[in-house]
Enzyme design. Structure first.
Site, short mmCIF file in Angstrom:
data_model
loop_
_atom_site.label_atom_id
_atom_site.label_comp_id
_atom_site.label_asym_id
_atom_site.label_seq_id
_atom_site.Cartn_x
_atom_site.Cartn_y
_atom_site.Cartn_z
CB SER A 19 4.44 31.86 24.98
OG SER A 19 3.78 30.69 25.43
CE LYS A 43 1.07 28.95 30.30
NZ LYS A 43 1.79 30.02 31.01
CG ASN A 67 4.31 35.51 35.76
OD1 ASN A 67 4.37 34.27 35.75
ND2 ASN A 67 5.05 36.27 34.95
N GLY A 70 3.50 29.07 37.29
CA GLY A 70 3.73 27.63 37.43
C GLY A 70 3.23 26.85 36.22
CB CYS A 128 11.28 25.49 31.40
SG CYS A 128 9.64 25.97 31.02
CB ILE A 190 14.40 38.44 27.69
CG1 ILE A 190 13.52 39.66 28.07
CG2 ILE A 190 15.76 38.85 27.24
CD1 ILE A 190 14.02 40.47 29.25
CB SER A 192 9.62 36.82 33.30
OG SER A 192 8.47 36.31 32.69
N GLY A 248 9.06 44.44 27.54
CA GLY A 248 8.91 45.88 27.70
C GLY A 248 8.33 46.59 26.51
CB THR A 270 3.47 43.03 31.04
OG1 THR A 270 4.33 42.03 31.58
CG2 THR A 270 2.83 43.82 32.15
C1 LIG Z 1 1.14 35.87 33.02
C2 LIG Z 1 2.37 35.51 32.25
C3 LIG Z 1 2.55 34.19 31.83
C4 LIG Z 1 3.67 33.83 31.09
N1 LIG Z 1 3.79 32.55 30.64
C5 LIG Z 1 4.80 32.22 29.79
C6 LIG Z 1 4.84 30.95 29.16
O1 LIG Z 1 3.99 30.08 29.36
N2 LIG Z 1 5.87 30.70 28.30
C7 LIG Z 1 6.83 31.63 28.01
O2 LIG Z 1 7.72 31.35 27.21
N3 LIG Z 1 6.81 32.85 28.60
C8 LIG Z 1 5.82 33.16 29.45
N4 LIG Z 1 5.75 34.43 29.99
C9 LIG Z 1 6.80 35.43 29.66
C10 LIG Z 1 6.36 36.31 28.49
O3 LIG Z 1 6.14 35.53 27.34
C11 LIG Z 1 7.42 37.40 28.18
O4 LIG Z 1 8.61 36.76 27.77
C12 LIG Z 1 7.74 38.31 29.37
O5 LIG Z 1 6.58 38.62 30.11
C13 LIG Z 1 8.42 39.60 28.93
O6 LIG Z 1 7.58 40.33 28.07
P1 LIG Z 1 6.71 41.63 28.56
O7 LIG Z 1 7.70 42.60 29.11
O8 LIG Z 1 6.01 42.11 27.33
O9 LIG Z 1 5.78 41.13 29.61
C14 LIG Z 1 4.65 34.81 30.77
C15 LIG Z 1 4.48 36.13 31.19
C16 LIG Z 1 3.36 36.49 31.93
C17 LIG Z 1 3.20 37.93 32.36
#
Ligand SMILES: Cc1cc2nc3c(=O)[nH]c(=O)nc-3n(C[C@H](O)[C@H](O)[C@H](O)COP(=O)(O)O)c2cc1C
Length: 310
Positions: A19, A43, A67, A70, A128, A190, A192, A248, A270
């Site tokens: 998301s 989203k 990131n 917000g 959140c 997880i 971020s 990851g 990412t």
């Molecule tokens: C630009 C961006 C926006 C994100 N927005 C949300 C969000 O709205 N809701 C959510 O649960 N996680 C959000 N995340 C977290 C991701 O869903 C994900 O849990 C986190 O980036 C770890 O995964 P990755 O290592 O593949 O990036 C966001 C991550 C990024 C990079």
């Protein structure tokens, strides 16, 4: 064969977007729907549209991303309308992400989902903010317990929770004990890793504007923490609660590791941001190649089967 049964539905493969990445507008969502992802999530929505934080608020770095968006989003009604339209076209469930800025906002949105014709899956984003100056909901164990008690008073549709990473064995134990009390469909681990800092030493400056440069970290940096969280919850939660592994995933090898730790579905944040929806073809090919080499025909043959050293 990457077919994955999740919440009584057979998805063609376990891969989804995470998301927040490539899922804010109907255009982006349509691209995900048309891609080779097994499923997709929208989203995280707040009750009303939000602009989010000032830019720059996202920055790609070689080992991942930082990131502080917000929660920019087009508002709850926008996503409900999209999901209701999509479910007319296909039986594949849409995943709805709810991220209120308070417990009351979350309850209000979940009541609307419950009362609607929405037939998909709902993810409650507990990583959140809640009250300024207090930790995010999922780092407040009592508040998590109380929030879920309020939710399951009325909510009867499939519901999962998105969690931030935990770093202490006692916290895995405490959070799993709370989650096991509720009829949750899944846990997504997880989000971020919160409040990292990335520095550009050409300018001696931070790379994102909000929060003096502090931001959530994703990508290659977070995989070991993500795998540990998937494993910790897989081994502590009752079997009815499935795991979505997020964090990851850049390659089929990363996906394989998440599955070995016990994940059922897999989300990509990412690296999807960096590569676009064509990534889902590559990930499937790479995962299939690993399975072939190891002689596995289905994911069920190795899911969760990580070995300890005895
Ligand atoms: C630009 C961006 C926006 C994100 N927005 C949300 C969000 O709205 N809701 C959510 O649960 N996680 C959000 N995340 C977290 C991701 O869903 C994900 O849990 C986190 O980036 C770890 O995964 P990755 O290592 O593949 O990036 C966001 C991550 C990024 C990079």
């Amino acid at each position: 064969m990457l077919t994955t049964n999740f919440l009584d539905f057979d998805f063609s493969n376990p891969f989804m977007n995470a998301s927040g990445v490539h899922c804010m507008t109907t255009n982006e969502l349509d691209e995900l729907a048309a891609s080779n992802a097994g499923a997709y999530i929208m989203k995280s929505a707040t009750p009303a549209k939000r602009e989010g934080n000032p830019e720059p608020r996202y920055f790609d770095v070689p080992l991942g991303s930082i990131n502080s968006m917000g929660l920019p989003n087009l508002g709850f009604d926008y996503y409900l309308e999209y999901a209701l339209k999509q479910q007319e076209k296909t039986s594949r469930p849409v995943f709805f992400s709810v991220a209120g800025m308070s417990v009351a906002e979350n309850i209000a949105m979940l009541k609307k989902i419950e009362a609607s014709d929405f037939k998909g899956v709902t993810e409650l984003n507990l990583s959140c903010p809640n009250v300024p100056g207090k930790p995010q909901v999922a780092y407040d164990f009592e508040l998590t317990y109380e929030t879920l008690a309020q939710v399951f008073d009325f909510f009867t549709k499939p519901l999962g929770v998105k969690l931030p990473p935990y770093f202490d064995m006692a916290h895995f134990d405490q959070m799993a004990a709370i989650l096991n009390k509720y009829p949750l469909s899944y846990v997504n681990a997880i989000n971020s890793i919160g409040n990292g800092l990335y520095i550009d030493t050409d300018s001696d400056q931070v790379v994102i504007k909000p929060k003096e440069g502090f931001g959530g970290i994703g990508g290659e940096y977070v995989k070991p923490t993500a795998l540990a969280n998937v494993r910790a919850f897989y081994t502590r939660l009752k079997p009815e609660i499935k795991i979505i592994g997020t964090g990851g995933i850049l390659t089929g090898q990363d996906a394989y590791e998440h599955l070995l730790c016990g994940a059922t579905m897999l989300q990509v944040g990412t690296q999807l941001q960096k590569e676009g929806p064509a990534i889902f073809d590559r990930l499937q090919k790479e995962l299939m190649a690993i399975m072939e080499e190891k002689g596995y025909k289905t994911i069920a043959e190795f899911r969760g089967k990580l070995k300890a050293i005895v």
